[in-house]
Design a protein around this motif. Structure first.
Motif, mmCIF file in Angstrom:
data_model
loop_
_atom_site.group_PDB
_atom_site.id
_atom_site.type_symbol
_atom_site.label_atom_id
_atom_site.label_comp_id
_atom_site.label_asym_id
_atom_site.label_seq_id
_atom_site.Cartn_x
_atom_site.Cartn_y
_atom_site.Cartn_z
ATOM 1 N N TYR A 196 0.829 -1.211 0.000
ATOM 2 C CA TYR A 196 0.000 0.000 0.000
ATOM 3 C C TYR A 196 0.861 1.258 0.000
ATOM 4 O O TYR A 196 0.480 2.287 -0.535
ATOM 5 C CB TYR A 196 -0.928 0.010 1.214
ATOM 6 N N GLN A 197 2.054 1.166 0.619
ATOM 7 C CA GLN A 197 2.936 2.338 0.648
ATOM 8 C C GLN A 197 3.675 2.515 -0.667
ATOM 9 O O GLN A 197 3.896 3.642 -1.116
ATOM 10 C CB GLN A 197 3.968 2.169 1.777
ATOM 11 N N GLU A 198 4.028 1.401 -1.287
ATOM 12 C CA GLU A 198 4.843 1.496 -2.513
ATOM 13 C C GLU A 198 4.024 1.874 -3.736
ATOM 14 O O GLU A 198 4.533 2.508 -4.653
ATOM 15 C CB GLU A 198 5.544 0.154 -2.773
ATOM 16 N N ARG A 199 2.764 1.458 -3.770
ATOM 17 C CA ARG A 199 1.970 1.675 -4.990
ATOM 18 C C ARG A 199 1.896 3.164 -5.392
ATOM 19 O O ARG A 199 2.161 3.490 -6.549
ATOM 20 C CB ARG A 199 0.569 1.082 -4.797
ATOM 21 N N PRO A 200 1.570 4.082 -4.437
ATOM 22 C CA PRO A 200 1.525 5.490 -4.876
ATOM 23 C C PRO A 200 2.881 5.982 -5.386
ATOM 24 O O PRO A 200 2.948 6.727 -6.363
ATOM 25 C CB PRO A 200 1.111 6.255 -3.607
ATOM 26 N N TRP B 15 5.610 -3.417 -25.784
ATOM 27 C CA TRP B 15 5.160 -2.704 -24.579
ATOM 28 C C TRP B 15 4.479 -3.681 -23.618
ATOM 29 O O TRP B 15 4.678 -3.630 -22.403
ATOM 30 C CB TRP B 15 4.208 -1.596 -25.001
ATOM 31 N N GLU B 16 3.693 -4.587 -24.194
ATOM 32 C CA GLU B 16 2.989 -5.583 -23.367
ATOM 33 C C GLU B 16 4.006 -6.428 -22.587
ATOM 34 O O GLU B 16 3.793 -6.744 -21.419
ATOM 35 C CB GLU B 16 2.119 -6.461 -24.276
ATOM 36 N N ARG B 17 5.105 -6.761 -23.223
ATOM 37 C CA ARG B 17 6.160 -7.525 -22.524
ATOM 38 C C ARG B 17 6.734 -6.729 -21.364
ATOM 39 O O ARG B 17 7.020 -7.265 -20.308
ATOM 40 C CB ARG B 17 7.283 -7.882 -23.491
ATOM 41 N N GLY B 18 6.900 -5.430 -21.611
ATOM 42 C CA GLY B 18 7.395 -4.562 -20.544
ATOM 43 C C GLY B 18 6.423 -4.514 -19.381
ATOM 44 O O GLY B 18 6.828 -4.600 -18.215
ATOM 45 N N VAL B 19 5.131 -4.401 -19.691
ATOM 46 C CA VAL B 19 4.107 -4.334 -18.645
ATOM 47 C C VAL B 19 4.097 -5.648 -17.857
ATOM 48 O O VAL B 19 4.045 -5.655 -16.622
ATOM 49 C CB VAL B 19 2.712 -4.052 -19.259
ATOM 50 N N ALA B 20 4.173 -6.770 -18.583
ATOM 51 C CA ALA B 20 4.161 -8.081 -17.921
ATOM 52 C C ALA B 20 5.365 -8.215 -16.997
ATOM 53 O O ALA B 20 5.265 -8.751 -15.894
ATOM 54 C CB ALA B 20 4.156 -9.185 -18.974
ATOM 55 N N SER B 21 6.517 -7.706 -17.448
ATOM 56 C CA SER B 21 7.726 -7.791 -16.628
ATOM 57 C C SER B 21 7.598 -6.912 -15.385
ATOM 58 O O SER B 21 7.985 -7.311 -14.285
ATOM 59 C CB SER B 21 8.915 -7.360 -17.478
ATOM 60 N N LEU B 22 7.022 -5.713 -15.563
ATOM 61 C CA LEU B 22 6.838 -4.801 -14.432
ATOM 62 C C LEU B 22 5.895 -5.423 -13.401
ATOM 63 O O LEU B 22 6.111 -5.294 -12.189
ATOM 64 C CB LEU B 22 6.274 -3.460 -14.938
ATOM 65 N N ALA B 23 4.874 -6.126 -13.883
ATOM 66 C CA ALA B 23 3.873 -6.720 -12.986
ATOM 67 C C ALA B 23 4.512 -7.695 -11.997
ATOM 68 O O ALA B 23 4.033 -7.836 -10.875
ATOM 69 C CB ALA B 23 2.794 -7.422 -13.803
ATOM 70 N N THR B 24 5.602 -8.325 -12.403
ATOM 71 C CA THR B 24 6.220 -9.336 -11.529
ATOM 72 C C THR B 24 7.028 -8.711 -10.387
ATOM 73 O O THR B 24 7.350 -9.407 -9.433
ATOM 74 C CB THR B 24 7.168 -10.262 -12.325
ATOM 75 N N VAL B 25 7.369 -7.432 -10.512
ATOM 76 C CA VAL B 25 8.247 -6.829 -9.496
ATOM 77 C C VAL B 25 7.649 -5.594 -8.822
ATOM 78 O O VAL B 25 8.294 -5.012 -7.954
ATOM 79 C CB VAL B 25 9.614 -6.427 -10.109
ATOM 80 N N SER B 26 6.455 -5.198 -9.214
ATOM 81 C CA SER B 26 5.927 -3.939 -8.667
ATOM 82 C C SER B 26 4.708 -4.187 -7.791
ATOM 83 O O SER B 26 4.176 -5.295 -7.742
ATOM 84 C CB SER B 26 5.564 -2.995 -9.807
ATOM 85 N N SER B 27 4.272 -3.119 -7.136
ATOM 86 C CA SER B 27 3.077 -3.202 -6.291
ATOM 87 C C SER B 27 1.860 -2.660 -7.035
ATOM 88 O O SER B 27 0.821 -2.404 -6.415
ATOM 89 C CB SER B 27 3.298 -2.385 -5.026
ATOM 90 N N LEU B 28 1.993 -2.423 -8.323
ATOM 91 C CA LEU B 28 0.866 -1.881 -9.077
ATOM 92 C C LEU B 28 -0.245 -2.928 -9.183
ATOM 93 O O LEU B 28 0.027 -4.128 -9.267
ATOM 94 C CB LEU B 28 1.324 -1.471 -10.485
ATOM 95 N N THR B 29 -1.470 -2.429 -9.186
ATOM 96 C CA THR B 29 -2.610 -3.349 -9.253
ATOM 97 C C THR B 29 -2.946 -3.656 -10.705
ATOM 98 O O THR B 29 -2.430 -3.003 -11.628
ATOM 99 C CB THR B 29 -3.841 -2.720 -8.587
#
Lengths: 178, 326
Positions: free
Chosen positions: A31-35, A97-111
């Motif tokens: 919750y702190q990292e997402r913003p 771009w989709e590959r980038g988004v998929a990669s980001l999803a594995t390491v980020s707190s984004l929903t």
């Protein structure tokens, strides 16, 4: 023998409490990292806008440059997309771009809703003139701004609550088990 | 020369496969290919030295367009995106001018719905047709002509106008002249001449075939290129900043071009240029070029034809003596 059992129970109780606390802390940290990550994404997209509108850099070059200037984990979005496009692995910019988004999803707190905004942006990147690029980037920024405000509100509500809740859940479990 | 990778890489995957099959079946056809044309809803048209035809899935050419598969709108769109490196915004000006240049100097002409805003062409969208023209450099084409345009006094080259109808080889000849003058002589068995500083003002990226501003064709080691620069502006700019001995430019035809040529003459710089037309008389009949009749800026006029292929020199003369030859 009885002492040993008590010791085992005590160690187990501490471990359950610690696990509950750690679980709550991890959720709270999300919750702190997402913003902060949403803010980093918006800053990176401002950089991308400059690369596209003022430098007229090609999309691959623009993504590489933004990746270089963006802190982790958000830089992964641009680095993976740029690498994919330059290597020609992806047939189109939106696939890269989709590959980038998929990669980001594995390491980020984004929903998933945050990632959906990025996916929608990827559909419009590169395939129109400057005016069109400005429109899709502005739309994405507005949506990310709204997501950031919602994420801030959730952080206020949940970031401190979850570590306590984790410890409380652990304690309840300990009491149940004893 | 087989179809270059820079051209193949922008083509739709299906078309690339068909061309690979064609290259296996008939390498001579792909080696002499001049144009690949894609049109939405129509089959792929190939134009080469041996004629033209439509490309079938089997990698064969046919004259019957109904027996060859059509290209889709998505494939044409994808080709434009690939040619623009997935960055259409970065090539807006080129698309507005109706073409994109590919690595290697190959050119992709664009047709489709022209979007006008306030009377100005803003873009072409959607794109309905593409013409990929393969560039082939004719090195040595200008060697027989060069001795006739050399001058014994500075700038050691006569200002020269090359005339021919479209497709006559004017651009190839100008490019090779720029290369020869820039690299310097002597030619094998020919005269010795000093190397010259050459500036090419390449309004349509055809002379040097620049990609990202870098010449993709051989234009000589002492040559600078003003790519996509309007001719008149480019001539004045190069006189101001580049101290050229020779300026090379393609297809003059506007009044401001002649004013810029006059500036070059005043600065003692030779200009090699071209103009559409079948003869000197026809060229100087054009209203914008009529002043050339009274005050011939050029010292040599070269008339070309395709009689023995593009670049066949029919006549070289001084414009004051059109009946004589040099």
């Amino acid at each position: 023998m009885e002492n040993l059992a008590i010791w085992f129970k005590a160690v187990g109780a501490v471990l359950v409490l610690a696990a509950g606390g750690a679980g709550g802390w991890i959720i709270g940290r999300g919750y702190q990292e997402r913003p902060a990550e949403l803010r980093a994404v918006r800053q990176a997209l401002t950089g991308l806008r400059n690369e596209i509108l003022y430098r007229s850099a090609s999309l691959g070059q623009a993504w590489s440059e933004v990746a270089r200037r963006t802190p982790p984990p958000v830089n992964r979005l641009f680095a993976v997309a740029a690498e994919s496009l330059e290597k020609g692995e992806a047939g189109s910019a939106s696939f890269a771009w989709e590959r980038g988004v998929a990669s980001l999803a594995t390491v980020s707190s984004l929903t998933s809703s945050d990632l959906e905004i990025l996916r929608a942006l990827g559909q419009g990147l590169g395939n129109s003139g400057r005016d069109g690029q400005e429109r899709v980037l502005t739309l994405a920024d507005q949506e990310l701004l709204a997501a950031e405000a919602a994420a801030d509100a959730e952080r206020e509500k949940n970031a401190r609550l979850w570590p306590y809740l984790g410890v409380a859940l652990g304690a309840s479990l300990v009491l149940l088990l004893i | 020369m087989p179809v270059p990778e820079s051209v193949l890489s922008v083509l739709p995957d299906r078309v690339r496969g068909w061309l690979a099959d064609l290259a296996q079946r008939s390498p001579q056809t792909t080696d002499t290919l001049e144009e690949i044309r894609l049109r939405v809803g129509q089959p792929v048209q190939l134009v080469g030295a041996g004629g033209e035809g439509f490309l079938r899935e089997t990698g064969q050419l046919t004259s019957d367009p109904r027996s060859a598969p059509p290209v889709t709108a998505a494939e044409v769109g994808e080709t434009v995106r690939r040619a623009s490196r997935h960055s259409v915004y970065a090539y807006e000006e080129e698309i507005r001018q109706g073409f994109l240049t590919l690595p290697g100097g190959h050119r992709m002409g664009i047709a489709g719905r022209c979007v006008m805003v306030a009377g100005q062409l803003k873009t072409i969208d959607p794109v309905s047709g593409l013409s990929l023209r393969l560039h082939r450099q004719f090195t040595g084409l200008a060697e027989p002509l060069l001795p006739k345009i050399l001058s014994p006094t500075p700038p050691y080259v006569h200002s020269t106008l090359i005339i021919s109808p479209p497709g006559g080889g004017k651009t190839s000849l100008l490019r090779d002249l720029a290369r020869l003058l820039s690299d310097g002589g002597p030619l094998p068995g020919g005269p010795s001449f000093p190397a010259r500083k050459v500036v090419i003002v390449d309004e349509r990226s055809e002379l040097a075939g620049c990609w990202q501003g870098i010449p993709q064709l051989s234009v000589g080691c002492r040559t600078d290129v003003l790519d996509r620069c309007p001719k008149a502006e480019g001539i004045i700019m190069s006189l101001r900043g580049m101290s050229p001995d020779v300026i090379v430019t393609d297809e003059i035809g506007r009044p401001e071009d002649l004013l810029a040529l006059q500036e070059a003459e005043n600065a003692g710089v030779a200009v090699l240029a071209s103009a559409h037309g079948a003869s000197w008389e026809e060229v100087v009949e054009r209203p914008a070029l009529r002043p050339l009749r009274e005050a011939p800026f050029f010292r040599r006029v070269v008339v070309l034809s395709r009689r023995r292929g593009p670049g066949t020199v029919e006549k070289v003369f001084h414009p004051a003596r059109p009946a004589g030859t040099v």
